[in-house]
Design a protein around this motif. Structure first.
Motif, mmCIF file in Angstrom:
data_model
loop_
_atom_site.group_PDB
_atom_site.id
_atom_site.type_symbol
_atom_site.label_atom_id
_atom_site.label_comp_id
_atom_site.label_asym_id
_atom_site.label_seq_id
_atom_site.Cartn_x
_atom_site.Cartn_y
_atom_site.Cartn_z
ATOM 1 N N TYR A 124 -0.711 22.852 -19.895
ATOM 2 C CA TYR A 124 -0.138 21.524 -20.121
ATOM 3 C C TYR A 124 0.149 21.290 -21.595
ATOM 4 C CZ TYR A 124 0.419 16.457 -19.904
ATOM 5 O OH TYR A 124 0.909 15.186 -20.019
ATOM 6 N N SER A 125 -0.713 21.835 -22.462
ATOM 7 C CA SER A 125 -0.551 21.604 -23.896
ATOM 8 C C SER A 125 0.611 22.389 -24.508
ATOM 9 C CB SER A 125 -1.848 21.936 -24.639
ATOM 10 O OG SER A 125 -2.087 23.324 -24.647
ATOM 11 N N HIS A 126 1.228 23.251 -23.724
ATOM 12 C CA HIS A 126 2.399 23.982 -24.209
ATOM 13 C C HIS A 126 3.630 23.083 -24.084
ATOM 14 C CE1 HIS A 126 0.426 28.173 -23.442
ATOM 15 N NE2 HIS A 126 -0.268 27.413 -24.261
ATOM 16 N N SER A 127 3.555 21.933 -24.745
ATOM 17 C CA SER A 127 4.610 20.923 -24.708
ATOM 18 C C SER A 127 5.535 21.107 -25.911
ATOM 19 C CB SER A 127 3.985 19.534 -24.706
ATOM 20 O OG SER A 127 3.136 19.400 -25.826
ATOM 21 N N LEU A 128 6.484 20.202 -26.072
ATOM 22 C CA LEU A 128 7.473 20.328 -27.151
ATOM 23 C C LEU A 128 6.865 20.504 -28.546
ATOM 24 C CD1 LEU A 128 10.445 17.978 -26.224
ATOM 25 C CD2 LEU A 128 10.501 20.434 -26.604
ATOM 26 N N PRO A 129 5.856 19.725 -28.949
ATOM 27 C CA PRO A 129 5.302 19.957 -30.288
ATOM 28 C C PRO A 129 4.786 21.389 -30.464
ATOM 29 C CG PRO A 129 4.563 17.851 -29.464
ATOM 30 C CD PRO A 129 5.257 18.542 -28.319
ATOM 31 N N TRP A 130 4.135 21.920 -29.437
ATOM 32 C CA TRP A 130 3.620 23.286 -29.474
ATOM 33 C C TRP A 130 4.770 24.283 -29.497
ATOM 34 C CZ3 TRP A 130 3.952 27.483 -26.135
ATOM 35 C CH2 TRP A 130 3.054 28.529 -26.356
ATOM 36 N N GLU A 131 5.781 24.056 -28.635
ATOM 37 C CA GLU A 131 6.915 24.976 -28.547
ATOM 38 C C GLU A 131 7.697 25.063 -29.850
ATOM 39 O OE1 GLU A 131 9.398 23.885 -25.261
ATOM 40 O OE2 GLU A 131 7.835 24.283 -23.785
ATOM 41 N N MET A 132 7.804 23.965 -30.565
ATOM 42 C CA MET A 132 8.627 23.933 -31.775
ATOM 43 C C MET A 132 7.981 24.651 -32.955
ATOM 44 S SD MET A 132 10.101 20.068 -31.450
ATOM 45 C CE MET A 132 10.913 20.141 -33.026
ATOM 46 N N ALA A 133 6.674 24.848 -32.930
ATOM 47 C CA ALA A 133 5.979 25.507 -34.041
ATOM 48 C C ALA A 133 6.028 27.022 -33.873
ATOM 49 C CB ALA A 133 4.531 25.032 -34.104
ATOM 50 N N GLU A 134 5.963 27.719 -34.998
ATOM 51 C CA GLU A 134 5.819 29.171 -34.987
ATOM 52 C C GLU A 134 4.387 29.505 -34.586
ATOM 53 O OE1 GLU A 134 8.192 31.517 -35.748
ATOM 54 O OE2 GLU A 134 9.651 29.888 -35.907
ATOM 55 N N MET A 135 4.159 30.668 -33.957
ATOM 56 C CA MET A 135 2.797 31.052 -33.593
ATOM 57 C C MET A 135 1.945 31.095 -34.867
ATOM 58 S SD MET A 135 0.847 31.514 -31.054
ATOM 59 C CE MET A 135 1.919 31.785 -29.659
ATOM 60 N N GLY A 136 0.861 30.362 -34.871
ATOM 61 C CA GLY A 136 -0.007 30.257 -36.040
ATOM 62 C C GLY A 136 0.411 29.159 -37.002
ATOM 63 N N GLY A 137 1.596 28.589 -36.773
ATOM 64 C CA GLY A 137 2.102 27.538 -37.645
ATOM 65 C C GLY A 137 1.507 26.183 -37.316
ATOM 66 N N GLU A 138 1.603 25.285 -38.284
ATOM 67 C CA GLU A 138 1.066 23.943 -38.120
ATOM 68 C C GLU A 138 1.940 23.115 -37.182
ATOM 69 O OE1 GLU A 138 -0.061 20.061 -40.865
ATOM 70 O OE2 GLU A 138 0.135 22.020 -41.818
ATOM 71 N N ILE A 139 1.290 22.314 -36.360
ATOM 72 C CA ILE A 139 1.980 21.360 -35.486
ATOM 73 C C ILE A 139 1.899 20.009 -36.199
ATOM 74 C CG2 ILE A 139 2.028 20.227 -33.233
ATOM 75 C CD1 ILE A 139 0.572 22.732 -32.131
ATOM 76 N N PRO A 140 3.018 19.511 -36.720
ATOM 77 C CA PRO A 140 2.960 18.280 -37.518
ATOM 78 C C PRO A 140 2.724 17.038 -36.657
ATOM 79 C CG PRO A 140 5.228 19.020 -37.303
ATOM 80 C CD PRO A 140 4.369 20.066 -36.643
ATOM 81 N N TYR A 141 2.050 16.063 -37.257
ATOM 82 C CA TYR A 141 1.803 14.810 -36.551
ATOM 83 C C TYR A 141 3.098 14.099 -36.183
ATOM 84 C CZ TYR A 141 -3.243 14.901 -37.213
ATOM 85 O OH TYR A 141 -4.572 15.227 -37.142
ATOM 86 N N ARG A 142 4.136 14.253 -36.981
ATOM 87 C CA ARG A 142 5.391 13.559 -36.687
ATOM 88 C C ARG A 142 5.996 14.009 -35.349
ATOM 89 N NH1 ARG A 142 6.589 17.238 -40.672
ATOM 90 N NH2 ARG A 142 8.166 18.763 -40.109
ATOM 91 N N SER A 143 5.509 15.119 -34.804
ATOM 92 C CA SER A 143 6.008 15.581 -33.506
ATOM 93 C C SER A 143 5.287 14.905 -32.340
ATOM 94 C CB SER A 143 5.876 17.105 -33.401
ATOM 95 O OG SER A 143 4.515 17.497 -33.361
ATOM 96 N N ALA A 144 4.368 13.987 -32.616
ATOM 97 C CA ALA A 144 3.572 13.344 -31.563
ATOM 98 C C ALA A 144 4.432 12.626 -30.534
ATOM 99 C CB ALA A 144 2.569 12.371 -32.177
ATOM 100 N N MET A 145 5.544 12.036 -30.966
ATOM 101 C CA MET A 145 6.400 11.303 -30.018
ATOM 102 C C MET A 145 7.017 12.238 -28.984
ATOM 103 S SD MET A 145 5.881 8.249 -30.756
ATOM 104 C CE MET A 145 7.060 7.419 -29.726
ATOM 105 N N LEU A 146 7.069 13.526 -29.286
ATOM 106 C CA LEU A 146 7.632 14.489 -28.345
ATOM 107 C C LEU A 146 6.696 14.758 -27.173
ATOM 108 C CD1 LEU A 146 9.154 17.010 -30.909
ATOM 109 C CD2 LEU A 146 10.336 15.205 -29.640
ATOM 110 N N LEU A 147 5.475 14.238 -27.228
ATOM 111 C CA LEU A 147 4.555 14.373 -26.101
ATOM 112 C C LEU A 147 4.960 13.487 -24.932
ATOM 113 C CD1 LEU A 147 1.139 14.387 -27.990
ATOM 114 C CD2 LEU A 147 2.210 16.316 -26.825
ATOM 115 N N PHE A 148 5.769 12.477 -25.211
ATOM 116 C CA PHE A 148 6.167 11.529 -24.178
ATOM 117 C C PHE A 148 7.457 12.001 -23.509
ATOM 118 C CE2 PHE A 148 3.677 9.287 -27.326
ATOM 119 C CZ PHE A 148 2.716 8.695 -26.518
#
Length: 196
Positions: A124-148
């Motif tokens: 389930y956590s493999h959502s847009l914020p996760w998908e947009m980051a590089e493996m090992g890369g930081e998931i920025p807080y500004r991507s939180a709205m993409l969880l919806f």
């Protein structure tokens, strides 16, 4: 972070709270808090990992808490894999988290720990914020709205169609409002200006 970890440990039996779920509790708590209030609860840094987002600070916090006698960490066999389990040894601290944070945390714990397995919450956590980051890369807080959800649901379409039907029926039952034409308005202005 200590208060969040202890709350999660008190709310879940050790067999229901391993490293995967604890990382997801932290991730969803911080991201949802950021989406609602523009500030995370713990401020942890999250990275894209194969099993979903993980916190850079969690392992250090757990180590420090185990050394301080706050929690007990056990490694157990789980279907041929090593799984960590966390048991609280102290009470939850009072006054560290406010009521809104506690309410959100309780909802996140319920969703992550009681309504999901480690595998299902990882997927389930493999959502847009996760998908947009590089493996090992930081998931920025500004991507939180993409969880919806971004796409309207079928229910949203039904509600909008009902609203359109209500507007159409109210239009047919009332007389239209008379609006003056622009040329009539201009003529009236010119007439009144000539009289002045």
């Amino acid at each position: 972070m200590r208060a969040v970890i202890l709350r999660a440990c008190h709310a879940c039996p050790p067999q229901d709270l391993g490293a995967v779920k604890l990382n997801k509790v932290l991730f969803y708590l911080d991201m949802l808090s950021y989406a609602y209030d523009r500030k995370p609860v713990t401020g942890a840094t999250y990275r894209k990992r194969p099993n979903g987002p993980t916190s850079d600070q969690l392992l250090f916090a757990l180590r420090d808490m185990a050394r301080a006698g706050d929690i007990e960490i056990k490694e157990v066999d789980f279907h041929g894999y090593i799984k960590k389990e966390y048991a609280p040894l102290v009470e939850e601290p009072k006054g560290v988290l406010n009521e809104e944070e506690l309410s959100l945390l309780n909802d996140v714990i319920d969703f992550v720990c009681h309504q999901n397995t480690a595998r299902s919450i990882s997927e389930y956590s493999h959502s847009l914020p996760w998908e947009m980051a590089e493996m090992g890369g930081e998931i920025p807080y500004r991507s939180a709205m993409l969880l919806f959800p971004m796409e309207p649901t079928p229910e949203a379409f039904e509600i909008s169609e009902q609203g359109l039907a209500e507007v159409a029926s109210s239009r047919s039952s009332t007389s239209p409002v008379a609006l003056p034409l622009l040329r009539d308005f201009r003529s009236r202005i010119l007439r009144e200006a000539g009289q002045a």
